[in-house]
Design a protein around this motif. Structure first.
Motif, PDB file in Angstrom:
ATOM      1  N   LYS A  65       0.646  -1.477  -0.027  1.00 36.12           N
ATOM      2  CA  LYS A  65      -0.499  -0.557  -0.150  1.00 36.12           C
ATOM      3  C   LYS A  65       1.246   1.403  -0.442  1.00 36.12           C
ATOM      4  O   LYS A  65       1.620   1.405   0.226  1.00 36.12           O
ATOM      5  CB  LYS A  65      -0.995  -0.274   1.508  1.00 36.12           C
ATOM      6  CG  LYS A  65      -2.136  -0.661   1.100  1.00 36.12           C
ATOM      7  CD  LYS A  65      -3.458  -1.091   2.150  1.00 36.12           C
ATOM      8  CE  LYS A  65      -3.143  -0.658   3.378  1.00 36.12           C
ATOM      9  NZ  LYS A  65      -3.843  -0.969   4.120  1.00 36.12           N
ATOM     10  N   PRO A  66       0.393   2.518  -0.762  1.00 28.24           N
ATOM     11  CA  PRO A  66       1.277   3.650  -0.300  1.00 28.24           C
ATOM     12  C   PRO A  66       1.645   4.178   0.778  1.00 28.24           C
ATOM     13  O   PRO A  66       3.020   4.539   0.845  1.00 28.24           O
ATOM     14  CB  PRO A  66       0.224   4.453  -1.466  1.00 28.24           C
ATOM     15  CG  PRO A  66      -0.640   4.275  -1.675  1.00 28.24           C
ATOM     16  CD  PRO A  66      -0.763   2.808  -0.976  1.00 28.24           C
TER      17      PRO A  66
ATOM     18  N   PHE B   5      19.299  -1.988  -5.351  1.00 26.54           N
ATOM     19  CA  PHE B   5      17.965  -1.906  -4.805  1.00 26.54           C
ATOM     20  C   PHE B   5      16.410  -1.222  -5.961  1.00 26.54           C
ATOM     21  O   PHE B   5      15.306  -1.563  -6.015  1.00 26.54           O
ATOM     22  CB  PHE B   5      18.098  -0.883  -4.000  1.00 26.54           C
ATOM     23  CG  PHE B   5      18.546  -0.164  -2.451  1.00 26.54           C
ATOM     24  CD1 PHE B   5      18.964  -1.885  -2.194  1.00 26.54           C
ATOM     25  CD2 PHE B   5      18.741   0.256  -1.880  1.00 26.54           C
ATOM     26  CE1 PHE B   5      19.401  -2.190  -1.029  1.00 26.54           C
ATOM     27  CE2 PHE B   5      19.497   0.606  -0.593  1.00 26.54           C
ATOM     28  CZ  PHE B   5      19.913  -0.967  -0.083  1.00 26.54           C
ATOM     29  N   GLY B   6      17.428  -1.052  -6.752  1.00 24.19           N
ATOM     30  CA  GLY B   6      16.205  -1.188  -8.059  1.00 24.19           C
ATOM     31  C   GLY B   6      15.728  -2.078  -8.761  1.00 24.19           C
ATOM     32  O   GLY B   6      14.810  -1.818  -9.673  1.00 24.19           O
TER      33      GLY B   6
ATOM     34  N   ARG C  33      15.606  -3.040   2.968  1.00 23.13           N
ATOM     35  CA  ARG C  33      16.997  -1.983   3.199  1.00 23.13           C
ATOM     36  C   ARG C  33      18.139  -2.160   3.835  1.00 23.13           C
ATOM     37  O   ARG C  33      18.731  -1.837   3.597  1.00 23.13           O
ATOM     38  CB  ARG C  33      16.281  -1.315   3.082  1.00 23.13           C
ATOM     39  CG  ARG C  33      15.425  -0.652   0.712  1.00 23.13           C
ATOM     40  CD  ARG C  33      15.835  -1.727   0.432  1.00 23.13           C
ATOM     41  NE  ARG C  33      15.060  -1.246  -1.277  1.00 23.13           N
ATOM     42  CZ  ARG C  33      15.047  -2.340  -2.115  1.00 23.13           C
ATOM     43  NH1 ARG C  33      15.319  -3.243  -1.988  1.00 23.13           N
ATOM     44  NH2 ARG C  33      14.340  -2.083  -2.718  1.00 23.13           N
TER      45      ARG C  33
ATOM     46  N   LYS D 101      16.960  12.836  -1.558  1.00 21.56           N
ATOM     47  CA  LYS D 101      16.829  13.676  -2.478  1.00 21.56           C
ATOM     48  C   LYS D 101      17.171  14.254  -2.426  1.00 21.56           C
ATOM     49  O   LYS D 101      17.746  15.506  -3.711  1.00 21.56           O
ATOM     50  CB  LYS D 101      14.804  14.264  -1.659  1.00 21.56           C
ATOM     51  CG  LYS D 101      14.030  13.557  -2.351  1.00 21.56           C
ATOM     52  CD  LYS D 101      12.966  14.681  -2.182  1.00 21.56           C
ATOM     53  CE  LYS D 101      11.648  14.310  -3.488  1.00 21.56           C
ATOM     54  NZ  LYS D 101      10.082  14.652  -2.372  1.00 21.56           N
TER      55      LYS D 101
ATOM     56  N   ARG E 134      10.494   6.261   6.209  1.00 19.19           N
ATOM     57  CA  ARG E 134       9.525   6.629   5.446  1.00 19.19           C
ATOM     58  C   ARG E 134      10.557   6.726   3.703  1.00 19.19           C
ATOM     59  O   ARG E 134       9.511   6.906   2.402  1.00 19.19           O
ATOM     60  CB  ARG E 134       9.940   8.158   5.314  1.00 19.19           C
ATOM     61  CG  ARG E 134       8.960   8.056   7.470  1.00 19.19           C
ATOM     62  CD  ARG E 134       7.714   8.419   7.232  1.00 19.19           C
ATOM     63  NE  ARG E 134       6.727   9.003   6.642  1.00 19.19           N
ATOM     64  CZ  ARG E 134       5.002   9.303   5.939  1.00 19.19           C
ATOM     65  NH1 ARG E 134       5.055   8.022   7.110  1.00 19.19           N
ATOM     66  NH2 ARG E 134       5.143  10.389   5.506  1.00 19.19           N
TER      67      ARG E 134
ATOM     68  N   LYS F 130      10.682   3.118   0.457  1.00 14.23           N
ATOM     69  CA  LYS F 130       9.495   2.829  -0.280  1.00 14.23           C
ATOM     70  C   LYS F 130      10.194   3.065  -1.360  1.00 14.23           C
ATOM     71  O   LYS F 130       9.831   2.946  -2.686  1.00 14.23           O
ATOM     72  CB  LYS F 130       8.642   2.949   0.395  1.00 14.23           C
ATOM     73  CG  LYS F 130       7.542   1.583   0.167  1.00 14.23           C
ATOM     74  CD  LYS F 130       6.031   1.871   0.399  1.00 14.23           C
ATOM     75  CE  LYS F 130       5.617   0.366   1.271  1.00 14.23           C
ATOM     76  NZ  LYS F 130       4.374   0.903   1.917  1.00 14.23           N
ATOM     77  N   ASN F 131      10.097   4.634  -1.596  1.00 18.02           N
ATOM     78  CA  ASN F 131      10.103   5.047  -2.838  1.00 18.02           C
ATOM     79  C   ASN F 131      11.389   5.735  -3.391  1.00 18.02           C
ATOM     80  O   ASN F 131      11.417   7.129  -3.985  1.00 18.02           O
ATOM     81  CB  ASN F 131       8.725   6.427  -2.497  1.00 18.02           C
ATOM     82  CG  ASN F 131       7.448   5.935  -3.064  1.00 18.02           C
ATOM     83  OD1 ASN F 131       6.806   4.734  -3.902  1.00 18.02           O
ATOM     84  ND2 ASN F 131       7.103   6.195  -1.860  1.00 18.02           N
TER      85      ASN F 131
ATOM     86  N   ASP G 154      12.346   6.191  -7.295  1.00 15.43           N
ATOM     87  CA  ASP G 154      12.277   7.773  -8.142  1.00 15.43           C
ATOM     88  C   ASP G 154      12.903   8.835  -7.627  1.00 15.43           C
ATOM     89  O   ASP G 154      12.635   9.625  -8.764  1.00 15.43           O
ATOM     90  CB  ASP G 154      10.664   7.574  -7.282  1.00 15.43           C
ATOM     91  CG  ASP G 154       9.738   6.388  -7.175  1.00 15.43           C
ATOM     92  OD1 ASP G 154      10.117   5.424  -8.190  1.00 15.43           O
ATOM     93  OD2 ASP G 154       8.707   6.582  -6.903  1.00 15.43           O
ATOM     94  N   THR G 155      13.089   8.544  -6.718  1.00 12.59           N
ATOM     95  CA  THR G 155      14.194  10.278  -6.541  1.00 12.59           C
ATOM     96  C   THR G 155      15.999   9.949  -6.838  1.00 12.59           C
ATOM     97  O   THR G 155      16.138  11.201  -6.738  1.00 12.59           O
ATOM     98  CB  THR G 155      14.278  10.549  -5.075  1.00 12.59           C
ATOM     99  OG1 THR G 155      13.937  10.034  -4.420  1.00 12.59           O
ATOM    100  CG2 THR G 155      12.482  11.759  -5.617  1.00 12.59           C
TER     101      THR G 155
END
Lengths: 424, 285
Positions: free
Chosen positions: B13-14, B115-116, B122, B191, B276, B279-280, B283-284
């Motif tokens: 889930k997000p 990781f990709g 992680r 980021k 936090r 997960k994403n 993308d960055t």
């Protein structure tokens, strides 16, 4: 009824275009400010669908939009679509490499994904050490790897090199070893992305065999590929994706034919093709018509006498002595069936008027009923003037009279029938 | 057929929970952590002649350098201890902390390609870094004890005090400080790369704000300088280490508790932010 092992509900994934850097902090702060006031994320609303060829107004795009599907236990599920349709994003979400923006995926059983073979192979480590490391990354413990080590080495065919650092391996050997580990993972659900595109023919065959084997043991496989032949031979059901959405979900043969028809532009009419002038060459393609020679109707059937008529522009307007060659390759599901070409007869032609017509007579159309695509090539003086993949769609209709006794299916008999006379 | 929610093994889930370290999952992947440690260790000195000897040569050279520069040329105090031992105690402890910190803070960038492509907890990466650095530290510590024995036999004024029994605690404090700060920074660098640029010289500067090349006792009691140095949570660790193994140094339970508390805060904060981001981050990064 079969058990559902993967359930995807309203899954979406948003990406930000352009550079990540300047403005990121500003967007983050804005997002946070909306969040503490209990509002929705402002950037989740304003987004375009993911069509890479059109430029959109928003910085954010949906790589996936409201995807929902279910996969049952033991199915081999194909995911196909053009580049950028969202297939890889879907696989990334399924394999938890990145998280979704909205929606939910529910999975039952151990899932293993193979987005790449030989992930994290360390060049300095030996083949054997890398087998352990790679196995562990995919969730196997050391005991499990030890049990299967001989089998893995055997499958890879790298026995001689197994105690040599991987940096000395050829790229093919690295892939073989990587796939060998992957093939022995034995998860309940296996997610695979086009890894079969590598390795030699013998090894590819081995891989397909192994995957069929995996599927045969009641395990579920999700398979993404551009190779329609392997998709068709492996999968039984699947989805077709376009611009981040699922456009079709069905039996795999349906999906594959939908996919192949995608390559033909939408405004194409059947058995004829018109070409936009390129304004680059003195002689260019204007249009191609295929019709029944006897009644001039565009409806053609197996065994009909057929005329292929090709119109050319002659922008010079005057008589020009040129050697013109035209080749039409008729394909069924991307596989060439037969070819009409002036090059077979070595013809020279001179173009005299503003439009010039070339005709080809086929006395007996030897194609079974079905849909074909035509690749067109025009050459002037040996130089390519135009080549159009899937320039037109050729539809051969069913003949009720001469094929009354059998269902003339292409998948069973092949697309081509040769002229035949029987003495009974 | 509808399957009830509880029968799923995994739901993606997000949003994830505010604080969920997947520790159970990490335990399932303990073999991976072991193999990462092994990989780090085995590959470090492949194709070198001296091999693992480099583990000892590095702190030895640093110690000699400090002895010459700070001990002899600058003439800084070493609390009356043999200079070699004094500097070596500081060097190996600081080296453990800084190497852990530098390597864990690069977790996402250094492993982006892995990781990709595949999922595993992680945290396995920063954990394995902390462990492989611990192995190196253990070897360097043995080397330090060999030196200690040599000096002791040559009648140097050194003695092991009761505080040496705090050694495991000191290692634990260092580990959670470095791990906590490391994963916090690694999460930020996904980021904002700026932080990564700060790291290399930030760590070097931090060394001079820690009692590596000078003792705490050289600062006047109650001076702002002393308070500043004490505010660095690594200072009590190194001071306690010296006090335990060499017999002189500033030891205080308050200082040490402060160290442990900041370690705990760092690791909790780091875990929240890491959780936090993990997960994403693809993308960055």
């Amino acid at each position: 009824m079969a058990k559902t092992v993967i359930q995807v509900e309203n899954l979406s994934k948003q990406y930000r275009l352009g550079l990540v850097g300047t403005g990121t902090l500003q967007h983050d702060l804005n997002r946070w400010w909306h969040k503490i006031r209990g509002l929705e994320d402002p950037y989740l609303k304003v987004t375009d669908s993911n069509d890479r060829s059109k430029s959109g107004s928003s910085e954010y795009v949906w790589a996936l939009r409201d995807i929902s599907f279910k996969v049952n236990e033991g199915e081999v599920y194909g995911i196909i679509g053009k580049n950028g349709a969202g297939k890889s994003t879907l696989l990334k979400l399924l394999s938890r490499v990145t998280g979704p923006s909205t929606g939910k995926i529910s999975i039952k059983g151990r899932i293993s994904s193979l987005l790449e073979v030989g992930t994290a192979f360390h060049p300095e480590l030996t083949g054997r050490e890398n087998v352990y490391l790679n196995g562990a990354i995919h969730g196997m413990d050391r005991r499990e790897v030890s049990q299967k080590l001989d089998e893995i080495i055997n499958f890879s065919g790298c026995e001689r090199y197994i105690d040599t650092p991987v940096k000395r391996y050829s790229s093919g050997m690295t892939v073989r070893l990587g796939f060998a580990v992957a093939a022995h993972l034995e998860p309940d659900i296996l997610v695979i992305d086009e890894v079969l595109a590598v390795g030699d023919a013998e090894f590819q065959k081995k891989c397909i065999g192994k995957m069929k084997d995996v599927a045969g043991h009641g395990r579920t496989v999700l398979f993404v590929s551009h190779n329609m032949a392997s998709v068709k031979s492996l999968c039984n059901r699947g989805i077709l994706m376009q611009n981040g959405r699922i456009t079709h979900e069905n039996e795999i043969s349906e999906i594959v034919s939908h996919y192949l028809s995608l390559n033909i532009s939408d405004n194409i009419s059947i058995n004829q093709a018109s070409f936009d002038p390129l304004h680059k060459y003195p002689i260019e393609l204007k249009q191609i018509l295929v019709y029944n020679t006897l009644n001039k109707s565009p409806a053609i059937k197996t065994g009909d006498p057929v005329t292929v008529s090709i119109d050319l522009y002659n922008t010079l307007g005057t008589e020009a002595s040129t050697s013109i060659d035209i080749t039409l390759i008729i394909k069924h599901e991307d596989i060439p069936v037969t070819t009409l070409s002036t090059r077979f007869v070595d013809s020279l032609s001179s173009v005299n008027s503003l439009t010039h017509r070339i005709q080809c007579q086929v006395s007996n159309l030897g194609l079974l009923p079905g849909e074909y695509t035509v690749f067109v090539w025009l050459g002037v003086n040996g130089e390519t003037v135009n080549r159009v993949e899937s320039a037109m769609k050729l539809v051969v209709e069913r003949d009720q009279t001469s094929w009354a006794r059998i269902q003339p299916s292409i998948s069973k008999y092949g697309p081509h029938v040769i002229d035949q006379q029987w003495q009974l | 057929m509808e399957t009830s929610n509880s029968s799923w093994d995994l739901i993606i889930k997000p949003q994830s929970k505010w604080f969920d370290l997947h520790l159970r999952e990490l335990w399932k992947y303990r073999d991976l952590v072991y193999l990462f440690v092994k990989r780090d260790f085995v590959t470090l000195y492949k194709q070198t002649i001296l091999g693992p000897a480099w583990l000892i040569i590095n702190p030895l050279i640093a110690t000699l350098m400090y002895t010459v520069v700070f001990g002899n040329i600058a003439g800084l105090s070493t609390d009356g201890l043999p200079q070699m031992l004094f500097y070596m105690a500081g060097t190996i402890t600081w080296e453990y902390f800084s190497q852990c910190l530098l390597n864990t803070s690069a977790t996402f960038q250094a492993n982006a390609n892995i990781f990709g492509k595949v999922y595993f907890p992680r945290l396995a990466i920063p954990f394995s870094i902390t462990l492989s650095q611990l192995l190196k530290f253990a070897l360097q510590f043995l080397f330090f004890m060999a030196f200690w024995l040599y000096f002791s036999l040559n009648n140097a004024e050194i003695s092991i005090t009761w505080a040496a029994s705090l050694f495991p605690l000191l290692v634990l404090i260092m580990a959670i400080q470095a791990l906590g700060l490391g994963i916090l920074i690694s999460a930020l660098t996904t980021k904002y790369r700026d932080v990564q640029n700060l790291m290399t010289f930030g760590v070097r500067m931090a060394m001079y704000a820690t009692t590596v090349v000078y003792p705490l006792s050289s600062m006047l009691e109650g001076s702002t300088k002393r308070l500043f140095i004490l505010a660095n949570p690594m200072t009590p660790v190194i001071e306690t280490f010296r006090f335990g193994f060499l017999g002189t140094g500033t030891f205080s339970w308050i200082h040490l508790s402060y160290s442990a508390a900041s370690g705990l805060i760092l690791i909790i904060l780091g875990a929240i932010v890491f959780n936090r981001v993990e997960k994403n981050f693809m993308d960055t990064v």
